[in-house]
Design a protein around this motif. Sequence first.
Motif, PDB file in Angstrom:
ATOM      1  N   ASN A  50     -52.816  32.280  22.413  1.00 15.71           N
ATOM      2  CA  ASN A  50     -53.987  33.322  22.589  1.00 15.71           C
ATOM      3  C   ASN A  50     -53.388  34.641  23.395  1.00 15.71           C
ATOM      4  O   ASN A  50     -53.621  35.538  22.802  1.00 15.71           O
ATOM      5  CB  ASN A  50     -55.112  32.640  23.546  1.00 15.71           C
ATOM      6  N   TYR A  99     -54.025  44.298  20.982  1.00 19.49           N
ATOM      7  CA  TYR A  99     -53.898  45.230  22.111  1.00 19.49           C
ATOM      8  C   TYR A  99     -53.059  46.462  21.768  1.00 19.49           C
ATOM      9  O   TYR A  99     -53.540  47.548  21.830  1.00 19.49           O
ATOM     10  CB  TYR A  99     -53.851  44.807  23.393  1.00 19.49           C
ATOM     11  N   SER A 144     -53.521  37.969  21.082  1.00 22.92           N
ATOM     12  CA  SER A 144     -54.404  39.242  21.790  1.00 22.92           C
ATOM     13  C   SER A 144     -53.597  40.412  22.277  1.00 22.92           C
ATOM     14  O   SER A 144     -54.121  41.387  21.961  1.00 22.92           O
ATOM     15  CB  SER A 144     -55.156  38.304  23.295  1.00 22.92           C
TER      16      SER A 144
END
Length: 168
Positions: free
Chosen positions: A7, A15, A11
């Motif tokens: 994750n 970003y 993620s």
Amino acid sequence: MPSIQQNLEASNKDYVSSKFPGPLPLPPSEGYAVVTCMDARIDPAAQFGIPLGGAHVVRNAGGSVKEAFRSLVISQQILNTKEVLVIKHTDCGMLQFQKSDAITAVKQNAGEEGVREVEDIEFLTFPDLEEEVKKDVEWLKGKLVEKGIVVSGWVYDVQTGTVKRITA
Ligand SMILES: [Zn+2]
């Protein structure tokens, strides 16, 4: 379900590709610091209106200014912040646990040797939320190195998402 580490990587990739604003200066652009709890229900940027690069956020169990003091000294003396918001919250674990609970858990999980590692820790639990906010603000204001720094105390309500001023 992705693992915690997967994750993180996925993620972060998202970003970097869509949200990263580019490098920012080291000193906080808004010139203040927040001391708040590590509680997972607190999102300081969203709930307290902190832009990226804007403020230092020092977090620990209970939002203790005593535990945050080292960071605040760096924040103020080196990185030029001039104000501190102390923000504790309702339903805080530190209202519900005692040092003896932590010691009992450590004894079960790590034995007497483990207890020796943690028995000198001041766990900084407290029985009254608003009273503890006031005490933390007064403790900080009493420090010579805090001269000229504006300090205020607040409570964040995890049931409603609202923040309430406790001190001036
Ligand atoms: Zn808490």
